[in-house]
Design an enzyme around this catalytic site. Structure first.
Site, PDB file in Angstrom:
ATOM      1  N   LYS A 130       0.819  -1.205   0.000  1.00 47.52           N
ATOM      2  CA  LYS A 130       0.000   0.000   0.000  1.00 47.52           C
ATOM      3  C   LYS A 130       0.866   1.274   0.000  1.00 47.52           C
ATOM      4  O   LYS A 130       2.073   1.201   0.188  1.00 47.52           O
ATOM      5  CB  LYS A 130      -0.939  -0.019   1.217  1.00 47.52           C
TER       6      LYS A 130
HETATM    7  C1  LIG Z   1      -5.412  -4.130   0.592  1.00 49.38           C
HETATM    8  C2  LIG Z   1      -6.862  -3.940   0.627  1.00 49.38           C
HETATM    9  C3  LIG Z   1      -7.654  -4.404   1.679  1.00 49.38           C
HETATM   10  C4  LIG Z   1      -7.155  -5.302   2.761  1.00 49.38           C
HETATM   11  O1  LIG Z   1      -6.026  -4.912   3.394  1.00 49.38           O
HETATM   12  P1  LIG Z   1      -5.063  -5.983   4.107  1.00 49.38           P
HETATM   13  O2  LIG Z   1      -4.263  -5.093   4.991  1.00 49.38           O
HETATM   14  O3  LIG Z   1      -4.226  -6.604   3.027  1.00 49.38           O
HETATM   15  O4  LIG Z   1      -5.891  -6.947   4.837  1.00 49.38           O
HETATM   16  C5  LIG Z   1      -9.001  -4.104   1.679  1.00 49.38           C
HETATM   17  N1  LIG Z   1      -9.557  -3.406   0.684  1.00 49.38           N
HETATM   18  C6  LIG Z   1      -8.833  -2.960  -0.354  1.00 49.38           C
HETATM   19  C7  LIG Z   1      -9.504  -2.171  -1.420  1.00 49.38           C
HETATM   20  C8  LIG Z   1      -7.475  -3.227  -0.431  1.00 49.38           C
HETATM   21  O5  LIG Z   1      -6.784  -2.821  -1.494  1.00 49.38           O
END
Ligand SMILES: *Cc1c(COP(=O)(O)O)cnc(C)c1O
Length: 399
Positions: A186
């Site tokens: 992210k």
């Molecule tokens: C990455 C992501 C998540 C989940 O996040 P994690 O930390 O990997 O559990 C949820 N929604 C979206 C749109 C994402 O891109």
């Protein structure tokens, strides 16, 4: 998008402070921790940056969504409207609290289509969950109006759009609750981690207790704390928070770089015929983590995706075929391939989704291409990418 590209000295130093004290847990051990409360510090910084009363960190973005739903009292038999284009985490979180995910079309914003949301509402609907995919946001004004009329919770999944804004408000802070992911890929990362923000004291109180086995966090003796309601363990650790705290401080630096890189590629696309950019709702500012555009039809989109790959332009996504982000490949959801029995309410209420078609979504997603904007590109790399993009997209028009 990925903050890991800029993982550096400050992140290491912060993590080492935790290692020096040896306190890896976010609660308790007051004497040993030498005044460092990494999770708490990051929560304060997150609430401030997101102009929200409260922020609470958890172990992942998926956990943040789960805790948000549970804290808002969403559970068995309740319906939650989620988009057909998202990450599987959206419906996983809904299923984990025993609620029913109701898939709903996206439009040229690549996020929930307000018209389709209106049609999806039933007496069982409790939540509208817009997912701000690939750096840009849903039409929050329309969705908020719908939520208000029907008395629904507006839960923003801003995991892919942290730092963007809508009508002057940081994404995540427009609805009742907003969720972020700080996983490794992210815009900013904790390694693994997530967080939720809200202005509601009540939701915050429930969230911080629920994510730690129901602990009320009153007093300074953990073992003697009360448990006003059931909970679970979705805690974040101090090492993760130490890294996230530094990355959060660098968010605006990352956004600036993304904007510069994004703008260069966008200028190229704007000079080409037959390319349509993704619609950003009026009043919205993206976080520039992806550049999204539509070709005139599916064949052209496929041929451009292939051409870019061949020319060495990596990080281009054709989500229409993707296993993790688009409904067409979610057989495991549509067949409810659960390891354990699911509630009868869920199984019967979910029936319709198995055969439902999503032509509105397919119309846009079949033509969409998405370029991941990286922080690490230098000037030479940018020039090369601009040149390849121009050549391949122009050639793709003639397919
Ligand atoms: C990455 C992501 C998540 C989940 O996040 P994690 O930390 O990997 O559990 C949820 N929604 C979206 C749109 C994402 O891109």
């Amino acid at each position: 998008m990925p903050g890991f590209e800029r993982f550096g000295v400050a992140e290491r130093k912060s993590a080492n402070e935790v290692l020096d004290s040896g306190v890896l847990m976010r609660y308790g051990f007051d004497g040993m921790r030498q005044g460092r409360w990494m999770a708490r510090e990051m929560e304060n910084a997150l609430a401030k940056r997101m102009q929200s009363r409260h922020a609470h960190l958890v172990s992942s973005g998926t956990a943040a969504l789960t805790v948000a739903l549970a804290s808002a009292g969403v559970g068995a038999g309740d319906e939650v409207i989620v988009p057909t284009f998202t990450f599987v985490a959206s419906f996983e979180a809904v299923l984990s609290v025993g609620a029913i995910p109701v898939l709903c079309d996206v439009d040229d914003t690549l996020t929930l289509d307000p018209g389709a949301v209106r049609e999806a509402i039933t007496p069982k609907t409790r939540v509208i969950m817009p997912v701000h995919m690939c750096g840009s946001m849903a039409d929050l004004r329309s969705l908020k109006a719908i939520a208000d009329v029907h008395g629904l919770l507006l839960l923003e999944d801003a995991c892919q759009a942290i730092g963007g804004s809508y009508e002057g408000k940081p994404l995540g802070s427009y609805g009742h609750i907003g969720c972020f992911s700080f996983d490794y890929v992210k815009t900013i990362t904790c390694g693994e981690g997530g967080g939720l923000i809200t202005d509601s004291d009540e939701i915050y109180e429930k969230a911080q207790a629920f994510s730690d086995h129901g602990h009320d966090h009153i007093g300074s003796d953990r073992g003697a704390e009360g448990h006003p309601h059931l909970g679970y363990n979705y805690r974040i650790g101090e090492l993760n928070a130490a890294i996230g705290l530094v990355q959060l401080g660098r968010l605006d630096e990352f956004l600036d770089i993304q904007k510069t890189h994004y703008s260069r590629l966008r200028d190229v696309l704007e000079s080409l015929e037959g390319v349509q950019l993704r619609r950003v709702p009026e009043g919205g500012i993206e976080n520039y983590s992806f550049l999204n555009f539509f070709m005139q039809d599916e064949n052209k989109a496929r041929s451009v995706a292939k051409g870019l790959g061949k020319a060495g332009f990596d990080g281009v996504f054709y989500w229409y075929d993707n296993n993790w982000h688009y409904h067409r490949k979610w057989d495991h959801l549509k067949k409810l391939e659960s390891l354990s029995p699911l509630s009868e309410a869920l199984v019967s209420q979910f029936q319709a989704t198995r055969t439902q078609s999503f032509e509105g979504s397919d119309h846009w997603m079949g033509r969409n291409l998405s370029i991941l904007v990286k922080l690490s590109w230098d000037e030479k790399e940018l020039q090369k990418r601009c040149r390849i993009l121009k050549e391949v997209v122009s050639a793709g028009q003639d397919q």
